[in-house]
Design an enzyme around this catalytic site. Sequence first.
Site, mmCIF file in Angstrom:
data_model
loop_
_atom_site.group_PDB
_atom_site.id
_atom_site.type_symbol
_atom_site.label_atom_id
_atom_site.label_comp_id
_atom_site.label_asym_id
_atom_site.label_seq_id
_atom_site.Cartn_x
_atom_site.Cartn_y
_atom_site.Cartn_z
ATOM 1 N N LYS A 26 -3.939 -42.207 69.572
ATOM 2 C CA LYS A 26 -2.403 -43.213 69.959
ATOM 3 C C LYS A 26 -2.612 -43.773 71.504
ATOM 4 O O LYS A 26 -2.195 -42.958 72.315
ATOM 5 C CB LYS A 26 -1.360 -42.761 69.886
ATOM 6 C CG LYS A 26 -0.020 -43.658 69.184
ATOM 7 C CD LYS A 26 0.198 -44.945 70.288
ATOM 8 C CE LYS A 26 1.783 -44.249 71.295
ATOM 9 N NZ LYS A 26 1.799 -45.487 72.222
ATOM 10 N N GLY A 73 6.043 -34.842 76.356
ATOM 11 C CA GLY A 73 5.523 -33.351 76.878
ATOM 12 C C GLY A 73 6.280 -32.147 76.470
ATOM 13 O O GLY A 73 6.091 -31.587 74.935
ATOM 14 N N CYS A 113 -1.482 -38.951 87.783
ATOM 15 C CA CYS A 113 -0.490 -37.135 87.648
ATOM 16 C C CYS A 113 -0.789 -36.582 88.511
ATOM 17 O O CYS A 113 -0.297 -36.099 89.280
ATOM 18 C CB CYS A 113 -0.775 -37.041 86.028
ATOM 19 S SG CYS A 113 -2.879 -37.158 85.737
ATOM 20 N N GLU A 165 -0.834 -32.261 78.794
ATOM 21 C CA GLU A 165 -1.072 -32.715 80.851
ATOM 22 C C GLU A 165 -0.596 -33.443 81.299
ATOM 23 O O GLU A 165 -0.673 -35.177 80.851
ATOM 24 C CB GLU A 165 -3.000 -32.770 80.618
ATOM 25 C CG GLU A 165 -3.062 -33.238 81.835
ATOM 26 C CD GLU A 165 -2.971 -34.463 83.067
ATOM 27 O OE1 GLU A 165 -2.258 -34.011 83.423
ATOM 28 O OE2 GLU A 165 -3.608 -35.003 82.637
ATOM 29 N N GLU A 173 8.323 -37.481 90.543
ATOM 30 C CA GLU A 173 6.953 -38.199 90.177
ATOM 31 C C GLU A 173 7.444 -39.864 90.431
ATOM 32 O O GLU A 173 8.091 -39.759 89.880
ATOM 33 C CB GLU A 173 6.411 -37.561 89.118
ATOM 34 C CG GLU A 173 4.771 -38.302 89.141
ATOM 35 C CD GLU A 173 3.967 -37.881 87.812
ATOM 36 O OE1 GLU A 173 4.945 -38.063 86.396
ATOM 37 O OE2 GLU A 173 2.648 -37.620 87.889
HETATM 38 P P1 NDP Z 1 4.610 -41.438 78.106
HETATM 39 O O1 NDP Z 1 4.979 -40.643 78.411
HETATM 40 O O2 NDP Z 1 6.188 -42.064 78.144
HETATM 41 O O3 NDP Z 1 4.211 -41.890 77.183
HETATM 42 C C1 NDP Z 1 2.912 -41.234 77.085
HETATM 43 C C2 NDP Z 1 1.785 -41.591 75.720
HETATM 44 O O4 NDP Z 1 3.215 -41.193 75.529
HETATM 45 C C3 NDP Z 1 2.089 -43.120 75.486
HETATM 46 O O5 NDP Z 1 1.337 -43.789 74.555
HETATM 47 C C4 NDP Z 1 3.511 -43.548 74.708
HETATM 48 O O6 NDP Z 1 3.501 -44.864 73.836
HETATM 49 C C5 NDP Z 1 3.903 -42.102 74.007
HETATM 50 N N1 NDP Z 1 5.108 -41.899 74.095
HETATM 51 C C6 NDP Z 1 6.681 -42.288 74.482
HETATM 52 N N2 NDP Z 1 6.994 -41.289 73.433
HETATM 53 C C7 NDP Z 1 6.744 -40.471 72.596
HETATM 54 C C8 NDP Z 1 7.575 -39.819 71.672
HETATM 55 N N3 NDP Z 1 8.717 -39.325 71.851
HETATM 56 N N4 NDP Z 1 6.676 -39.195 70.987
HETATM 57 C C9 NDP Z 1 5.092 -38.801 71.214
HETATM 58 N N5 NDP Z 1 4.334 -39.977 71.586
HETATM 59 C C10 NDP Z 1 5.605 -40.731 73.101
HETATM 60 O O7 NDP Z 1 5.484 -41.685 79.908
HETATM 61 P P2 NDP Z 1 5.391 -43.081 80.412
HETATM 62 O O8 NDP Z 1 4.329 -44.316 80.052
HETATM 63 O O9 NDP Z 1 7.104 -43.903 79.401
HETATM 64 O O10 NDP Z 1 5.620 -43.286 82.017
HETATM 65 C C11 NDP Z 1 6.467 -42.719 82.724
HETATM 66 C C12 NDP Z 1 6.330 -41.732 84.021
HETATM 67 O O11 NDP Z 1 5.950 -40.742 82.860
HETATM 68 C C13 NDP Z 1 5.863 -42.320 85.121
HETATM 69 O O12 NDP Z 1 6.577 -42.799 85.693
HETATM 70 C C14 NDP Z 1 5.332 -41.380 85.615
HETATM 71 O O13 NDP Z 1 6.252 -40.737 86.404
HETATM 72 C C15 NDP Z 1 4.830 -39.872 84.313
HETATM 73 N N6 NDP Z 1 3.242 -40.862 83.468
HETATM 74 C C16 NDP Z 1 2.963 -40.012 84.154
HETATM 75 C C17 NDP Z 1 1.415 -39.648 83.002
HETATM 76 C C18 NDP Z 1 0.494 -39.004 83.237
HETATM 77 O O14 NDP Z 1 -1.020 -38.504 83.760
HETATM 78 N N7 NDP Z 1 0.612 -37.713 84.294
HETATM 79 C C19 NDP Z 1 0.832 -40.780 82.049
HETATM 80 C C20 NDP Z 1 1.792 -41.299 82.052
HETATM 81 C C21 NDP Z 1 3.369 -41.079 83.252
HETATM 82 P P3 NDP Z 1 4.147 -46.225 74.924
HETATM 83 O O15 NDP Z 1 2.682 -46.480 75.475
HETATM 84 O O16 NDP Z 1 4.379 -46.779 74.296
HETATM 85 O O17 NDP Z 1 5.596 -45.255 75.430
#
Ligand code: NDP
Length: 477
Positions: A183, A240, A291, A257, A388
């Site tokens: 996804k 996570g 990240c 991660e 973050e």
């Molecule tokens: P999310 O954790 O929400 O998104 C990561 C992935 O998970 C996306 O594909 C998202 O879908 C999906 N997702 C969202 N909700 C769920 C759920 N309940 N169960 C399973 N999968 C889900 O991160 P965000 O994009 O909302 O970012 C928010 C904050 O997270 C950022 O500001 C940053 O601080 C942090 N972040 C950290 C990352 C890293 O690599 N460590 C990467 C991204 C974000 P969808 O795209 O539709 O929301």
Amino acid sequence: MDPWTYAPAPESASLAEVAPSYRPFVDGAFVDGGGEPLKTVNPATEEVLAEVGTASPQDVDRAVAAARRAYEKTWGPMSGAERAKYLFRIARVLAERSRELAVLETLDNGKPIRESRDVDVPTAAAHLFHHAGWADKLAFAGLGPDPRPLGVVGAVIPWNFPLLMAVWKIAPALATGNTIVLKPAETTPLTALVLAEIAAEAGLPAGVLNVLPGAGDVGSAVAGHSDVDKVAFTGSTDVGKEIGRRLAGTGRRLTLELGGKAANIVYDDAPLDQAVEGVVDGIFFNQGHVCCAGSRLLVQESIAEEFGELLRARIETLRVGDPLDKNTDVGAINSRVQLDRIVDMAAAGDAEGAVRWTSSCPLPERGLFFPPTVFTGVEQSMRVAREEIFGPVLSVLTFRTPTEAVAKANNTPYGLSAGIWTDKGSKALWTAQRVRAGVVWINTFNRFDPTAPFGGYRESGFGREGGRIGLDAYLHV
Ligand code: NDP
């Protein structure tokens, strides 16, 4: 005209060959998804790039069932040497289409073309080549004499490195004999779908790879599916943790991660110009949407003023703007939601009494942009030191002794990465042994290599991706 100004050097958007619409990839074919279509936007212009069909809960069931069939009938029984051929083929086609993929990634994500061209796409190809090489050598990986695949992998990835994160999941999953349902993030689904097209072009058997665009509900359905044997998630710590709670006690495997708040420690004996480059790269690479970004600079007090001046002078030279321009250093923020989050976090820094400095670089009139920003006078208790930000915002703290540097570096709920800058090898190693982070870079930062495992401690998650040890997460050993 000033002879020293840059002339624009834009890469052509037409290289991406963006289609008006895209569809989910299930059981070897692009299909109409039952979910509400989404529109993916170019964050540099806020114009719609394409409409993307999304998966319904029934599509998730279909994709998982297709992955299960492929695991049982074709991919699971196939020899490692045969699986390797497909992965090598996918890697080669990806490399051949690298220019198109780089432009598409930049359009969909907002990252500078220099980064998608020089980092994302080549590193994705390198991960595929690396894992293709392992497919027939798993018994010699030192993980046990008879490593066996887990079955169906459910992978959910974020928007900061869309193609690279897709490959970070797909390459090890497939090399070890698993099949996968992926996804991609809602705001960046395009390169994962082109990767599915490449896999089909490479003749990958139906069902081995399935790509389901959609929002968090689709991610949730994939991660929570009872016929998924292992979940590989990259994203926020909150999501996570939620996935971790759902999988607890089910016996299904999980790697997480998650976020980070890495310390970049600069000692007074460091080569300062080199350290400035590393600190700039650590926080402004990919707009700080990383990240493992070095978002906390810990600089030794005796050089803090001099280092601050050098740093600001270097940041002033960063060019913020059109991501397709080959001269651009800092591109667009991926989404309006993320831009609002960065604005709010920076406002929290002001409110808590940190001192904000902003680069005077001009910002484009339209699109989602945030200027390179540095907070000094930061206390460990402040939100800009603890949370973050995931944007181009650096928080600067000082220290006097190595012990204090380590204590401050470890004063975080995270533990993904760290940087250490010093001329003295023994001091670098002393510090590296004490910093609680999964990846520690010495006199460099943000180096990614498929042979090196990557992953975190504490709230940065668990499990390693990449390297020999990364295979373990996809195998019964
Ligand atoms: P999310 O954790 O929400 O998104 C990561 C992935 O998970 C996306 O594909 C998202 O879908 C999906 N997702 C969202 N909700 C769920 C759920 N309940 N169960 C399973 N999968 C889900 O991160 P965000 O994009 O909302 O970012 C928010 C904050 O997270 C950022 O500001 C940053 O601080 C942090 N972040 C950290 C990352 C890293 O690599 N460590 C990467 C991204 C974000 P969808 O795209 O539709 O929301």
